[in-house]
Write an enzyme that holds these catalytic residues in place. Structure first.
Site, PDB file in Angstrom:
ATOM      1  N   HIS A  43       0.854  -1.187   0.000  1.00 40.07           N
ATOM      2  CA  HIS A  43       0.000   0.000   0.000  1.00 40.07           C
ATOM      3  C   HIS A  43       0.891   1.239   0.000  1.00 40.07           C
ATOM      4  CE1 HIS A  43      -3.922   1.911   1.697  1.00 40.07           C
ATOM      5  NE2 HIS A  43      -3.285   2.748   0.918  1.00 40.07           N
ATOM      6  N   GLU A  76      -2.530  -1.668  -3.287  1.00 42.36           N
ATOM      7  CA  GLU A  76      -3.663  -0.955  -2.705  1.00 42.36           C
ATOM      8  C   GLU A  76      -3.382   0.536  -2.652  1.00 42.36           C
ATOM      9  OE1 GLU A  76      -3.729  -2.658   1.175  1.00 42.36           O
ATOM     10  OE2 GLU A  76      -5.198  -4.151   0.585  1.00 42.36           O
ATOM     11  N   HIS A 197      -7.847  -6.794   6.723  1.00 38.56           N
ATOM     12  CA  HIS A 197      -7.576  -5.830   7.792  1.00 38.56           C
ATOM     13  C   HIS A 197      -7.737  -6.452   9.168  1.00 38.56           C
ATOM     14  CE1 HIS A 197      -6.353  -1.692   8.660  1.00 38.56           C
ATOM     15  NE2 HIS A 197      -6.893  -1.963   9.836  1.00 38.56           N
TER      16      HIS A 197
HETATM   17  C1  LIG Z   1      -6.624  -1.785   3.037  1.00 36.35           C
HETATM   18  C2  LIG Z   1      -6.190  -2.334   4.331  1.00 36.35           C
HETATM   19  O1  LIG Z   1      -6.959  -2.615   5.209  1.00 36.35           O
HETATM   20  C3  LIG Z   1      -4.760  -2.548   4.543  1.00 36.35           C
HETATM   21  O2  LIG Z   1      -4.286  -3.282   3.501  1.00 36.35           O
HETATM   22  C4  LIG Z   1      -3.966  -1.283   4.565  1.00 36.35           C
HETATM   23  O3  LIG Z   1      -2.997  -1.349   3.559  1.00 36.35           O
HETATM   24  C5  LIG Z   1      -3.255  -1.165   5.859  1.00 36.35           C
HETATM   25  O4  LIG Z   1      -2.470  -0.002   5.760  1.00 36.35           O
HETATM   26  P1  LIG Z   1      -1.332   0.224   6.819  1.00 36.35           P
HETATM   27  O5  LIG Z   1      -0.393  -0.964   6.721  1.00 36.35           O
HETATM   28  O6  LIG Z   1      -0.722   1.542   6.406  1.00 36.35           O
HETATM   29  O7  LIG Z   1      -2.029   0.275   8.168  1.00 36.35           O
HETATM   30  N1  LIG Z   2      -6.180  -5.261   2.707  1.00 33.06           N
HETATM   31  C1  LIG Z   2      -5.737  -5.699   4.012  1.00 33.06           C
HETATM   32  C2  LIG Z   2      -4.242  -5.835   4.018  1.00 33.06           C
HETATM   33  O1  LIG Z   2      -3.610  -5.827   2.974  1.00 33.06           O
HETATM   34  C3  LIG Z   2      -3.523  -6.011   5.294  1.00 33.06           C
HETATM   35  O2  LIG Z   2      -4.223  -5.448   6.370  1.00 33.06           O
HETATM   36  P1  LIG Z   2      -3.556  -5.720   7.813  1.00 33.06           P
HETATM   37  O3  LIG Z   2      -3.448  -7.211   7.966  1.00 33.06           O
HETATM   38  O4  LIG Z   2      -2.192  -5.072   7.796  1.00 33.06           O
HETATM   39  O5  LIG Z   2      -4.507  -5.091   8.794  1.00 33.06           O
END
Ligand SMILES: CC(=O)[C@@H](O)[C@H](O)COP(=O)(O)O
Ligand SMILES: NCC(=O)COP(=O)(O)O
Length: 245
Positions: A43, A76, A197
């Site tokens: 992300h 993402e 998440h």
């Molecule tokens: C979309 C989602 O829920 C996660 O993939 C997000 O990428 C978490 O971002 P952080 O790692 O910056 O918390």
């Molecule tokens: N889209 C969720 C992700 O890529 C990872 O979320 P998290 O496990 O770091 O909360």
């Protein structure tokens, strides 16, 4: 079997605390793929707090290697010009669009549809024309499924933060039902189902058993944290065991 995509954001978080490439995001990607992960997720946020543009370019090269044929690269982000320019350069297997503000601490809600339809639909069309699968981050609300489908997206990614927050409490049953109902409504409209998440070794088995038709879970924060104790190879295998429903 539900595919596991490992989010490498938090490897980059640790790496960024010193001016050198340790721990290596590329090495982490190879490790999780060699351990059986179906793909990797990153992300690249506007402030580059963890994943940087160069990480995305480096990982794109890794994913092209013959050893990783069939594994997927999922990127993402919020579709601002910076993000879309990077996607045009990399053309990942999947793009997951999230409605995050630049200063948001983490992703904590899905798209506001149909209100944001006119903003999203052209972007979805461009990304699909590039050959990317498009997934939209969605709250666990069955009523959102039709508006999600109308954007032309291929999948939704159901936000599982509230599922984590309530796991083990009486409130969790309603949250899990909303996830099941949202996934069923979306599938009925031809959408694929991702989820992510705050998924953990503790809460993932219940989710996988309740929604075995999930295509992919993307997991980062708790998986990388658990790797401190289990090792990265071992924790990926432990998460995959949770998905062998
Ligand atoms: C979309 C989602 O829920 C996660 O993939 C997000 O990428 C978490 O971002 P952080 O790692 O910056 O918390
Ligand atoms: N889209 C969720 C992700 O890529 C990872 O979320 P998290 O496990 O770091 O909360």
């Amino acid at each position: 079997m539900i595919a596991l995509s490992v989010n490498l954001n938090k490897v980059a978080t640790l790496r960024n605390t010193r001016p050198h490439d340790d721990p290596s995001v590329v090495r982490a990607a190879r490790t999780v793929l060699d351990a059986g992960a179906a793909g990797v997720t990153v992300h690249p946020r506007p402030d580059a707090r963890h994943i940087r543009e160069q990480d995305v370019l480096d990982l794109a090269d890794v994913m092209k290697e013959a050893a990783y044929a069939g594994r997927e690269f999922n990127i993402e982000g919020y579709p601002d010009d910076r993000f879309l320019d990077l996607i045009r350069r990399v053309k990942p297997d999947q793009v997951t669009l999230v409605p995050d503000a630049p200063d948001q601490a983490t992703s904590d809600h899905g798209w506001d549809l149909p209100a944001q339809h006119n903003f999203l639909a052209p972007i979805v069309a461009e990304l699909k024309d590039m050959g990317c699968r498009v997934s939209l981050f969605a709250d666990a609300e069955p009523a959102i499924a039709e508006a999600m489908a109308k954007t032309g997206a291929d999948r939704i990614e159901i936000y599982t933060g509230p599922y984590f927050e309530t796991f083990g409490t009486p409130e969790n049953a309603a949250i899990l039902k909303a996830i099941v109902d949202t996934s069923e409504a979306a599938r009925a409209l031809g959408l694929g189902i991702n989820a992510g998440h705050d998924l953990t070794l503790e809460n993932l088995p219940t989710l996988a058993q309740a929604v075995p038709w999930i295509d992919e879970v993307s997991i980062g924060h708790h998986l990388i944290g658990e790797a401190l104790w289990m090792g990265l190879d071992g924790v990926v295998k432990a998460y995959r065991d949770c998905l062998a429903v």
